[in-house]
Design a protein around this motif. Structure first.
Motif, PDB file in Angstrom:
ATOM      1  N   ILE A 135       0.866  -1.176   0.000  1.00 44.10           N
ATOM      2  CA  ILE A 135       0.000   0.000   0.000  1.00 44.10           C
ATOM      3  C   ILE A 135       0.905   1.228   0.000  1.00 44.10           C
ATOM      4  O   ILE A 135       1.718   1.403   0.907  1.00 44.10           O
ATOM      5  CB  ILE A 135      -0.921   0.016   1.227  1.00 44.10           C
ATOM      6  CG1 ILE A 135      -1.760  -1.257   1.272  1.00 44.10           C
ATOM      7  CG2 ILE A 135      -1.800   1.257   1.229  1.00 44.10           C
ATOM      8  CD1 ILE A 135      -2.457  -1.475   2.589  1.00 44.10           C
ATOM      9  N   ASP A 136       0.777   2.055  -1.024  1.00 46.13           N
ATOM     10  CA  ASP A 136       1.557   3.279  -1.140  1.00 46.13           C
ATOM     11  C   ASP A 136       0.694   4.450  -0.689  1.00 46.13           C
ATOM     12  O   ASP A 136      -0.405   4.649  -1.196  1.00 46.13           O
ATOM     13  CB  ASP A 136       2.012   3.505  -2.580  1.00 46.13           C
ATOM     14  CG  ASP A 136       2.913   2.398  -3.072  1.00 46.13           C
ATOM     15  OD1 ASP A 136       3.676   1.850  -2.259  1.00 46.13           O
ATOM     16  OD2 ASP A 136       2.860   2.072  -4.273  1.00 46.13           O
ATOM     17  N   SER A 137       1.203   5.231   0.268  1.00 48.10           N
ATOM     18  CA  SER A 137       0.478   6.387   0.776  1.00 48.10           C
ATOM     19  C   SER A 137       1.346   7.627   0.629  1.00 48.10           C
ATOM     20  O   SER A 137       2.551   7.588   0.873  1.00 48.10           O
ATOM     21  CB  SER A 137       0.134   6.199   2.258  1.00 48.10           C
ATOM     22  OG  SER A 137      -0.677   5.068   2.432  1.00 48.10           O
ATOM     23  N   TYR A 138       0.712   8.726   0.237  1.00 47.76           N
ATOM     24  CA  TYR A 138       1.411   9.988   0.059  1.00 47.76           C
ATOM     25  C   TYR A 138       0.713  11.050   0.895  1.00 47.76           C
ATOM     26  O   TYR A 138      -0.496  11.207   0.823  1.00 47.76           O
ATOM     27  CB  TYR A 138       1.427  10.401  -1.421  1.00 47.76           C
ATOM     28  CG  TYR A 138       2.149   9.399  -2.272  1.00 47.76           C
ATOM     29  CD1 TYR A 138       3.528   9.443  -2.420  1.00 47.76           C
ATOM     30  CD2 TYR A 138       1.450   8.381  -2.917  1.00 47.76           C
ATOM     31  CE1 TYR A 138       4.202   8.508  -3.182  1.00 47.76           C
ATOM     32  CE2 TYR A 138       2.117   7.443  -3.678  1.00 47.76           C
ATOM     33  CZ  TYR A 138       3.480   7.507  -3.814  1.00 47.76           C
ATOM     34  OH  TYR A 138       4.140   6.583  -4.564  1.00 47.76           O
ATOM     35  N   PHE A 139       1.491  11.785   1.692  1.00 50.26           N
ATOM     36  CA  PHE A 139       0.953  12.803   2.570  1.00 50.26           C
ATOM     37  C   PHE A 139       1.595  14.141   2.239  1.00 50.26           C
ATOM     38  O   PHE A 139       2.818  14.240   2.149  1.00 50.26           O
ATOM     39  CB  PHE A 139       1.224  12.444   4.038  1.00 50.26           C
ATOM     40  CG  PHE A 139       0.622  11.131   4.434  1.00 50.26           C
ATOM     41  CD1 PHE A 139      -0.704  11.046   4.803  1.00 50.26           C
ATOM     42  CD2 PHE A 139       1.381   9.970   4.431  1.00 50.26           C
ATOM     43  CE1 PHE A 139      -1.266   9.840   5.169  1.00 50.26           C
ATOM     44  CE2 PHE A 139       0.833   8.754   4.788  1.00 50.26           C
ATOM     45  CZ  PHE A 139      -0.501   8.688   5.163  1.00 50.26           C
ATOM     46  N   ARG A 140       0.776  15.177   2.075  1.00 51.20           N
ATOM     47  CA  ARG A 140       1.285  16.522   1.803  1.00 51.20           C
ATOM     48  C   ARG A 140       1.761  17.141   3.105  1.00 51.20           C
ATOM     49  O   ARG A 140       1.052  17.151   4.102  1.00 51.20           O
ATOM     50  CB  ARG A 140       0.200  17.377   1.164  1.00 51.20           C
ATOM     51  CG  ARG A 140      -0.167  16.878  -0.234  1.00 51.20           C
ATOM     52  CD  ARG A 140      -1.339  17.605  -0.729  1.00 51.20           C
ATOM     53  NE  ARG A 140      -2.496  17.070   0.042  1.00 51.20           N
ATOM     54  CZ  ARG A 140      -3.750  17.334  -0.232  1.00 51.20           C
ATOM     55  NH1 ARG A 140      -4.054  18.135  -1.213  1.00 51.20           N
ATOM     56  NH2 ARG A 140      -4.716  16.811   0.492  1.00 51.20           N
ATOM     57  N   LYS A 141       2.971  17.677   3.082  1.00 47.59           N
ATOM     58  CA  LYS A 141       3.579  18.246   4.285  1.00 47.59           C
ATOM     59  C   LYS A 141       2.799  19.450   4.814  1.00 47.59           C
ATOM     60  O   LYS A 141       2.707  19.643   6.009  1.00 47.59           O
ATOM     61  CB  LYS A 141       5.027  18.660   4.009  1.00 47.59           C
ATOM     62  CG  LYS A 141       5.942  17.499   3.738  1.00 47.59           C
ATOM     63  CD  LYS A 141       7.336  17.974   3.407  1.00 47.59           C
ATOM     64  CE  LYS A 141       8.234  16.809   3.057  1.00 47.59           C
ATOM     65  NZ  LYS A 141       9.565  17.243   2.651  1.00 47.59           N
ATOM     66  N   ASN A 142       2.248  20.242   3.946  1.00 43.47           N
ATOM     67  CA  ASN A 142       1.564  21.459   4.379  1.00 43.47           C
ATOM     68  C   ASN A 142       0.073  21.240   4.650  1.00 43.47           C
ATOM     69  O   ASN A 142      -0.613  22.190   5.014  1.00 43.47           O
ATOM     70  CB  ASN A 142       1.739  22.573   3.349  1.00 43.47           C
ATOM     71  CG  ASN A 142       1.186  22.194   1.993  1.00 43.47           C
ATOM     72  OD1 ASN A 142       0.839  21.052   1.739  1.00 43.47           O
ATOM     73  ND2 ASN A 142       1.122  23.160   1.104  1.00 43.47           N
ATOM     74  N   TYR A 143      -0.431  20.020   4.508  1.00 38.60           N
ATOM     75  CA  TYR A 143      -1.865  19.793   4.677  1.00 38.60           C
ATOM     76  C   TYR A 143      -2.198  18.578   5.547  1.00 38.60           C
ATOM     77  O   TYR A 143      -3.084  18.647   6.387  1.00 38.60           O
ATOM     78  CB  TYR A 143      -2.509  19.630   3.296  1.00 38.60           C
ATOM     79  CG  TYR A 143      -3.996  19.440   3.345  1.00 38.60           C
ATOM     80  CD1 TYR A 143      -4.840  20.517   3.597  1.00 38.60           C
ATOM     81  CD2 TYR A 143      -4.558  18.186   3.143  1.00 38.60           C
ATOM     82  CE1 TYR A 143      -6.212  20.339   3.651  1.00 38.60           C
ATOM     83  CE2 TYR A 143      -5.935  18.009   3.198  1.00 38.60           C
ATOM     84  CZ  TYR A 143      -6.752  19.081   3.443  1.00 38.60           C
ATOM     85  OH  TYR A 143      -8.097  18.906   3.502  1.00 38.60           O
TER      86      TYR A 143
ATOM     87  N   LEU B 129      -0.257  16.785   7.736  1.00 39.28           N
ATOM     88  CA  LEU B 129       0.416  16.598   9.017  1.00 39.28           C
ATOM     89  C   LEU B 129      -0.295  17.375  10.115  1.00 39.28           C
ATOM     90  O   LEU B 129      -0.691  18.518   9.935  1.00 39.28           O
ATOM     91  CB  LEU B 129       1.875  17.064   8.939  1.00 39.28           C
ATOM     92  CG  LEU B 129       2.771  16.332   7.957  1.00 39.28           C
ATOM     93  CD1 LEU B 129       4.164  16.912   8.000  1.00 39.28           C
ATOM     94  CD2 LEU B 129       2.807  14.855   8.247  1.00 39.28           C
ATOM     95  N   GLN B 130      -0.435  16.741  11.272  1.00 44.20           N
ATOM     96  CA  GLN B 130      -1.039  17.383  12.433  1.00 44.20           C
ATOM     97  C   GLN B 130       0.065  18.007  13.273  1.00 44.20           C
ATOM     98  O   GLN B 130       1.063  17.369  13.578  1.00 44.20           O
ATOM     99  CB  GLN B 130      -1.786  16.320  13.236  1.00 44.20           C
ATOM    100  CG  GLN B 130      -2.455  16.813  14.469  1.00 44.20           C
ATOM    101  CD  GLN B 130      -3.172  15.694  15.202  1.00 44.20           C
ATOM    102  OE1 GLN B 130      -3.366  14.612  14.673  1.00 44.20           O
ATOM    103  NE2 GLN B 130      -3.547  15.956  16.426  1.00 44.20           N
ATOM    104  N   SER B 131      -0.098  19.255  13.656  1.00 41.77           N
ATOM    105  CA  SER B 131       0.901  19.961  14.474  1.00 41.77           C
ATOM    106  C   SER B 131       0.608  19.779  15.954  1.00 41.77           C
ATOM    107  O   SER B 131      -0.540  19.657  16.361  1.00 41.77           O
ATOM    108  CB  SER B 131       0.891  21.453  14.149  1.00 41.77           C
ATOM    109  OG  SER B 131       1.226  21.666  12.813  1.00 41.77           O
ATOM    110  N   SER B 132       1.664  19.808  16.787  1.00 44.54           N
ATOM    111  CA  SER B 132       1.477  19.600  18.224  1.00 44.54           C
ATOM    112  C   SER B 132       1.393  20.906  19.005  1.00 44.54           C
ATOM    113  O   SER B 132       0.893  20.924  20.116  1.00 44.54           O
ATOM    114  CB  SER B 132       2.626  18.774  18.794  1.00 44.54           C
ATOM    115  OG  SER B 132       3.793  19.548  18.870  1.00 44.54           O
ATOM    116  N   TYR B 133       1.900  22.001  18.487  1.00 39.54           N
ATOM    117  CA  TYR B 133       1.915  23.302  19.162  1.00 39.54           C
ATOM    118  C   TYR B 133       2.643  23.243  20.492  1.00 39.54           C
ATOM    119  O   TYR B 133       2.288  23.925  21.446  1.00 39.54           O
ATOM    120  CB  TYR B 133       0.490  23.839  19.339  1.00 39.54           C
ATOM    121  CG  TYR B 133      -0.237  23.963  18.023  1.00 39.54           C
ATOM    122  CD1 TYR B 133       0.125  24.951  17.113  1.00 39.54           C
ATOM    123  CD2 TYR B 133      -1.245  23.082  17.679  1.00 39.54           C
ATOM    124  CE1 TYR B 133      -0.523  25.061  15.894  1.00 39.54           C
ATOM    125  CE2 TYR B 133      -1.901  23.185  16.466  1.00 39.54           C
ATOM    126  CZ  TYR B 133      -1.534  24.177  15.584  1.00 39.54           C
ATOM    127  OH  TYR B 133      -2.162  24.275  14.375  1.00 39.54           O
ATOM    128  N   GLY B 134       3.672  22.386  20.596  1.00 37.09           N
ATOM    129  CA  GLY B 134       4.548  22.336  21.752  1.00 37.09           C
ATOM    130  C   GLY B 134       4.037  21.562  22.948  1.00 37.09           C
ATOM    131  O   GLY B 134       4.682  21.547  23.979  1.00 37.09           O
TER     132      GLY B 134
END
Length: 103
Positions: free
Chosen positions: A36-44, A46-51
């Protein structure tokens, strides 16, 4: 491959080939062995943690194998530079190779 996909490839409009903005992850299903090949856009995608957590970015997804419909749960944690710091996969195994972002 469709007609318009071929035209995009000829004129280099296909983002999956350039890989600049993409994280590509390849998984093998434990049940049927299908890749299974999956592609994820870095700017869309990914979930950010905010520290608040140890990771800066996160991919937390459920994949469905097209061969046997098994649910594959994937969690990958990244630092600020998008280096993998932790990963978990249930129902499959990561394929680490020359075309994967998880090297």
């Amino acid at each position: 491959m469709g007609f318009f996909s071929k035209i995009k490839e000829l004129f280099l409009f296909d983002d999956t080939k350039s890989g600049k903005d993409l994280i590509d992850i390849h998984v093998k299903c434990n049940k049927c062995g299908e890749r299974i090949d999956s592609y994820f856009r870095k700017n869309y995608d990914l979930q950010s943690s905010y520290g608040e957590e140890k990771w800066a970015y996160l991919i937390d997804k459920n994949l469905v194998c097209p061969g046997c419909y098994q649910n594959i749960t994937m969690r990958i944690e990244f630092d600020n530079l998008l280096n993998k710091i932790n990963s978990e996969l249930a129902g499959g195994e990561f394929i680490v190779g020359e075309d994967s972002s998880l090297n």
